[in-house]
Design an enzyme around this catalytic site. Structure first.
Site, PDB file in Angstrom:
ATOM      1  N   SER A   1      -1.371 -14.416  -0.439  1.00 58.91           N
ATOM      2  CA  SER A   1      -2.154 -13.585   0.348  1.00 58.91           C
ATOM      3  C   SER A   1      -3.428 -13.579  -0.255  1.00 58.91           C
ATOM      4  CB  SER A   1      -1.493 -12.111  -0.359  1.00 58.91           C
ATOM      5  OG  SER A   1      -2.224 -10.953   0.064  1.00 58.91           O
TER       6      SER A   1
ATOM      7  N   HIS B   1      -1.490 -15.566   4.187  1.00 57.11           N
ATOM      8  CA  HIS B   1      -0.981 -14.157   4.404  1.00 57.11           C
ATOM      9  C   HIS B   1      -2.289 -13.194   4.537  1.00 57.11           C
ATOM     10  CE1 HIS B   1       2.142 -10.591   4.824  1.00 57.11           C
ATOM     11  NE2 HIS B   1       1.121 -10.157   3.788  1.00 57.11           N
TER      12      HIS B   1
ATOM     13  N   ASP C   1      -3.862  -9.736   4.915  1.00 53.38           N
ATOM     14  CA  ASP C   1      -3.368  -8.188   5.039  1.00 53.38           C
ATOM     15  C   ASP C   1      -4.598  -7.123   5.578  1.00 53.38           C
ATOM     16  OD1 ASP C   1      -0.766  -8.008   3.468  1.00 53.38           O
ATOM     17  OD2 ASP C   1      -2.134  -8.935   1.665  1.00 53.38           O
TER      18      ASP C   1
ATOM     19  N   MET D   1      -5.808  -3.765   6.469  1.00 52.66           N
ATOM     20  CA  MET D   1      -5.604  -2.376   6.167  1.00 52.66           C
ATOM     21  C   MET D   1      -6.562  -1.275   6.655  1.00 52.66           C
ATOM     22  SD  MET D   1      -4.760  -2.696   2.178  1.00 52.66           S
ATOM     23  CE  MET D   1      -3.487  -4.027   1.390  1.00 52.66           C
TER      24      MET D   1
ATOM     25  N   HIS E   1      -0.441  -9.695   8.338  1.00 50.82           N
ATOM     26  CA  HIS E   1       0.299  -8.376   8.170  1.00 50.82           C
ATOM     27  C   HIS E   1      -0.705  -7.351   8.480  1.00 50.82           C
ATOM     28  CE1 HIS E   1       2.322  -6.053   4.674  1.00 50.82           C
ATOM     29  NE2 HIS E   1       2.502  -5.424   5.979  1.00 50.82           N
TER      30      HIS E   1
ATOM     31  N   MET F   1      -1.331  -3.413   8.212  1.00 57.01           N
ATOM     32  CA  MET F   1      -0.839  -2.239   7.561  1.00 57.01           C
ATOM     33  C   MET F   1      -1.929  -1.182   8.239  1.00 57.01           C
ATOM     34  SD  MET F   1      -0.113  -3.678   3.690  1.00 57.01           S
ATOM     35  CE  MET F   1      -1.060  -4.882   4.282  1.00 57.01           C
TER      36      MET F   1
ATOM     37  N   MET G   1       9.152  -5.010   2.626  1.00 58.40           N
ATOM     38  CA  MET G   1       8.198  -4.837   1.652  1.00 58.40           C
ATOM     39  C   MET G   1       8.968  -4.550   0.324  1.00 58.40           C
ATOM     40  SD  MET G   1       5.212  -5.070   3.101  1.00 58.40           S
ATOM     41  CE  MET G   1       4.456  -4.750   1.363  1.00 58.40           C
TER      42      MET G   1
ATOM     43  N   ASP H   1       7.312  -9.001   0.460  1.00 53.58           N
ATOM     44  CA  ASP H   1       5.759  -9.177  -0.029  1.00 53.58           C
ATOM     45  C   ASP H   1       5.776  -7.994  -0.866  1.00 53.58           C
ATOM     46  OD1 ASP H   1       3.185  -8.768   0.136  1.00 53.58           O
ATOM     47  OD2 ASP H   1       3.145  -8.196   2.243  1.00 53.58           O
TER      48      ASP H   1
HETATM   49  C1  DX5 Z   1       0.380  -5.118  -0.347  1.00 59.06           C
HETATM   50  C2  DX5 Z   1       0.274  -6.249   0.488  1.00 59.06           C
HETATM   51  C3  DX5 Z   1       0.593  -7.680  -0.398  1.00 59.06           C
HETATM   52  C4  DX5 Z   1      -0.162  -7.948  -1.338  1.00 59.06           C
HETATM   53  C5  DX5 Z   1       0.840  -8.627  -2.388  1.00 59.06           C
HETATM   54  O1  DX5 Z   1       0.333  -3.990   0.405  1.00 59.06           O
HETATM   55  O2  DX5 Z   1       0.921  -6.539   1.735  1.00 59.06           O
HETATM   56  O3  DX5 Z   1       0.415  -8.992   0.674  1.00 59.06           O
HETATM   57  O4  DX5 Z   1      -1.235  -8.864  -1.337  1.00 59.06           O
HETATM   58  O5  DX5 Z   1       0.043  -8.650  -3.496  1.00 59.06           O
HETATM   59  P1  DX5 Z   1       1.082  -9.174  -4.863  1.00 59.06           P
HETATM   60  O6  DX5 Z   1       1.716 -10.445  -4.732  1.00 59.06           O
HETATM   61  O7  DX5 Z   1       0.194  -9.109  -5.988  1.00 59.06           O
HETATM   62  O8  DX5 Z   1       2.157  -8.105  -4.999  1.00 59.06           O
HETATM   63 ZN    ZN Z   2       1.102  -8.105   2.772  1.00 56.79          ZN
END
Ligand code: DX5
Ligand code: ZN
Length: 226
Positions: free
Chosen positions: A13, A36, A38, A40, A69, A71, A140, A178
């Site tokens: 990620s 990956h 993210d 947000m 991903h 969110m 998750m 994840d």
């Molecule tokens: C959290 C994200 C993850 C995050 C995971 O909401 O969806 O993808 O980057 O980070 P680690 O591996 O540090 O838990």
């Molecule tokens: Zn993620």
């Protein structure tokens, strides 16, 4: 049990990468299976990252395919755009759409893999009969929003439940986890049936390509033969 025991996918990620140097940070994970990404929106989760213009540039320079991903609220409006940009996989949250099947079909129609993500508090049961509509389920293992949180081992029954349903359907669907994945926790998730692993802090804390190789080896060591 995994339906595919020959390959464990590692998806670093970039949430844990240096955002000012994204291109070189992407080059450091060229031995990963995907990156990956993210997204947000500070609404669905209490954090904000980036959106379409930045992802378009990531898509242009990344040495590996994009695993989006999302969110974000209003997934129906935004998810298809990421598929149109060329992302290999687009995962939206079950909690962010009223019609996950219609959205998954739209994403597949555009040519990307369609994924559905479940927050820790979301029950998998309503989705198990719908699994053939998806290319990936993301369970998750932290509350979405931030990297560096502790792995929730109590999500493993949900991973097993999805893995069993996948077997029953006889489909080649990926099962992703994840949050909090490291060399210490990846085996627990692999044993429960996960085959696609997101790791942010565990990869970017050290030498990313070495960390990816370690994670892959640890996952393979814990993979049950189906
Ligand atoms: C959290 C994200 C993850 C995050 C995971 O909401 O969806 O993808 O980057 O980070 P680690 O591996 O540090 O838990
Ligand atoms: Zn993620």
């Amino acid at each position: 049990m995994n339906s595919d025991t020959t390959h464990q996918r590692i998806h670093p990620s970039i949430l844990s990468a240096d955002f000012v140097n994204l291109q070189s940070e992407l080059e450091r994970i060229a031995n990963a299976d995907s990156v990956h990404v993210d997204v947000m929106d500070n609404h669905f989760v209490p954090n904000l990252t980036f959106g379409p213009p930045v992802v378009e540039r990531i898509q242009a320079v990344s040495p590996v395919p994009l695993d989006m991903h999302l969110m974000i609220s209003n997934a129906d409006k935004w998810a298809p755009g990421y598929a149109e940009m060329g992302a290999a996989s687009v995962t939206f949250h079950a909690e962010a759409t009223d019609n996950p099947v219609a959205l998954a079909r739209r994403i597949r129609e555009i040519g990307a893999r369609a994924g559905i993500a479940l927050k820790p508090g979301t029950d998998a049961a309503p989705y198990l009969e719908l699994l053939p509509e998806f290319d990936m389920v993301l369970v998750m293992t932290v509350e979405p929003g931030f990297g560096g949180q502790k792995f929730m081992a109590d999500m493993m029954p949900k991973v097993k439940q999805v893995a069993q349903a996948r077997k029953r359907h006889g489909i080649d669907m990926w099962l992703q986890v994840d949050g909090g994945i490291s060399v210490d926790t990846i085996g627990i998730a692999a044993e429960a049936g996960a085959d696609t692993f997101v790791a942010g802090s565990a990869v970017y804390k050290g030498d990313p390509s070495a960390r990816i190789a370690e994670l892959r080896a640890a996952a393979l060591a814990h993979t049950c033969a189906a």
